[in-house]
Design a protein around this motif. Structure first.
Motif, short mmCIF file in Angstrom:
data_model
loop_
_atom_site.label_atom_id
_atom_site.label_comp_id
_atom_site.label_asym_id
_atom_site.label_seq_id
_atom_site.Cartn_x
_atom_site.Cartn_y
_atom_site.Cartn_z
N GLU A 197 -1.87 -8.42 -10.45
CA GLU A 197 -3.29 -8.50 -10.80
C GLU A 197 -4.15 -7.59 -9.92
OE1 GLU A 197 -2.09 -11.64 -8.00
OE2 GLU A 197 -1.37 -10.99 -9.94
N ARG A 198 -3.60 -7.16 -8.75
CA ARG A 198 -4.37 -6.25 -7.90
C ARG A 198 -4.00 -4.79 -8.14
NH1 ARG A 198 -3.68 -8.98 -2.17
NH2 ARG A 198 -5.01 -7.28 -1.43
N GLY A 199 -3.21 -4.58 -9.18
CA GLY A 199 -2.88 -3.20 -9.58
C GLY A 199 -1.70 -2.61 -8.83
#
Ligand code: ADP
Length: 469
Positions: A197-199
């Motif tokens: 989700e943080r890439g």
């Protein structure tokens, strides 16, 4: 597992019913429910949960049917609530696992080989298609390093592929893999990157379709084409020889006839100088005709009538890379391109110049067939070079092969010099003719660490830099 769960249930029931402990012993039925969750289906789990509830209530009734005790009733209710909540959570979990399983099973339907590997390259998922193609079962493949397991041969350095994958999230290209039984397969490989989700990159999914069959057909076609080209060349050479013999033979015969006639005119008691002179003139004319025929045939062989057009050298090199691909993958040779930007165009015949680069690159790839893997690297470089009279464009083709013994270097560009079993020995000789017809030069040098460097310099139409406006 069911037997352990049953024994545990019996033990809990005994302690709950016959011991005098003031504790919610029946809460321990949740362990029975949890144990059953992994082995039973939905209905089985409901039956086990119902049975546990019944046992807990039964114990309560036996112990407290005649003397009502609020604390004991509360303990029983807490136990029943714990069993119910645990059962609901297990059912929910079972449902999620089931839907994940059916989604994963969908991946097994495809004929492609699909696997997922984490960022370190360790396989975490291996589809049925992957098992069918490569031969390893999921249990054998999961936990292994994908590149090492499949002995992957990449068309470009892995760092470049990783860079593209991390930048765009995907990569696509042909790879060479080795199966469990040692068979090599060519696959069209598509990689997709999964991020958290943080890439941050988490894992990559590889979808590989076997294109070996298509490759074999292409190879066969290529082979047939090569044979056809060879036959055409030999036929052309044969025709050329025949036409030289035919066209030159006639004036030569005329020279001989006129020579003999001349001798006869001169050998008379009173030599006829006029006739003798006429015979010599005819001899000269026929001699000239013979040399014109030879010049015309040589021009034909050199294809003097070149197509002169502006050529963008980097684009021209890009166009021949696909033609090189097959041979390069076959010999597991890595390609390194170092094409300088903003190169000037040159005037010339694009097809002929492509023939030169292709020839040099193919020779380089073939030369590296037997050297160790790290040395199997083909470098194609372009740059400009300032000469006193004009600016030149330089193409360098460098390999890590065995090189050429120094005593053979001077013969390298001679026609028919070849060390290959099926070699014609015409490639370098034709390449030199083409480069020289473009006003350029071609040179071959051994590299100290091993390998060869071929340098083609071609004049650009531009003046040297210091004079350029
Ligand atoms: P052919 O490929 O038909 O043999 P070429 O003119 O292309 O003819 O090459 C002549 C010979 O030069 C080859 O047979 C090989 O011995 C040698 N040669 C050419 N390029 C290389 C290279 N990069 N490394 C080692 N030898 C080479």
């Amino acid at each position: 597992m069911p037997a352990i769960a049953a024994l545990l249930a019996a033990a809990i029931f005994a302690i709950d019913t016959f011991s005098s402990l003031d504790m919610a012993i029946a809460v321990l039925y949740v362990v029975v429910v949890l144990l059953s969750a992994s082995t039973s289906d939905r209905r089985g789990l409901l039956v086990v949960a119902g049975f546990c509830v019944a046992l807990a209530v039964f114990s309560y009734v036996i112990m407290h049917s005649d003397d009502y005790d609020l604390a004991a009733t509360m303990r029983c209710l807490v136990s029943l609530a714990a069993i119910t909540v645990t059962t609901l959570l297990c059912l929910d979990n079972q449902y999620a696992t089931q839907s994940l399983r059916s989604q994963a099973a969908l991946l097994d339907l495809t004929h492609d080989a699909i696997f997922v590997r984490d960022i370190g390259g360790t396989i975490t998922y291996w589809s049925l298609g992957a098992e069918r193609l490569y031969g390893w079962t999921p249990a054998e493949a999961v936990g292994q390093n994908a590149i090492a397991l499949l002995n992957t041969v990449f068309p470009v350095p892995l760092t470049n592929i990783r860079a593209e994958l991390f930048e765009t999230g995907r990569w696509e290209g042909e790879l060479l893999h080795t199966c469990r039984d040692g068979r090599q397969v060519t696959v069209m490989s598509r990689w997709s990157l999964q991020r958290d989700e943080r890439g941050r990159p988490l894992a990559a999914m590889e979808t590989n379709s076997d294109i070996s069959g298509r490759k074999h057909a292409e190879d066969a076609l290529h082979q047939t084409r090569a044979e056809l080209a060879h036959v055409t060349r030999v036929t052309t050479l044969g025709e050329l020889t025949a036409s030289i013999a035919h066209e030159v033979n006639q004036p030569l015969a005329a020279v001989v006839t006129n020579g003999e006639a001349c001798l006869r005119w001169l050998g008379r008691a009173a030599p006829d100088i006029g006739e003798a002179r006429a015979s010599v003139e005819r001899m000269i004319a026929n001699g000239r005709r013979a040399s014109e025929v030879v010049a015309r045939l040589r021009a034909l062989a050199r294809r003097d009538e070149q197509d002169q057009a502006p050529v963008h050298v980097n684009e021209m090199i890009d166009e021949i890379l696909p033609l090189l691909e097959r041979e390069r993958l076959m010999h597991a040779v890595t390609l390194e391109l170092a094409l300088a930007e903003g190169l000037p165009v040159i005037l010339g015949d694009r097809v002929q110049l492509q023939q030169v680069v292709l020839n040099l690159a193919l020779n380089a790839v073939q030369a590296m067939a037997l050297v160790e893997e790290p040395r199997r690297r083909l470098t194609i470089l372009t740059r400009t070079e300032e000469r006193p009279d004009r600016r030149c464009l330089v193409i360098e083709i460098r390999d890590g092969g065995p090189g050429v013994p120094p005593e053979n270097l001077p013969k390298l560009f001679n026609a028919f010099y070849s060390t290959k079993k099926d070699g014609m020995g015409m490639g370098l000789s034709i390449s030199r003719s083409i480069v020289e017809a473009h006003g350029g030069r071609i040179a071959a040098d051994g590299i100290e660490q091993g390998g060869m460097l071929f340098t083609v310099s071609l004049p650009t139409s531009l003046p040297p830099k210091e004079h350029a406006s």
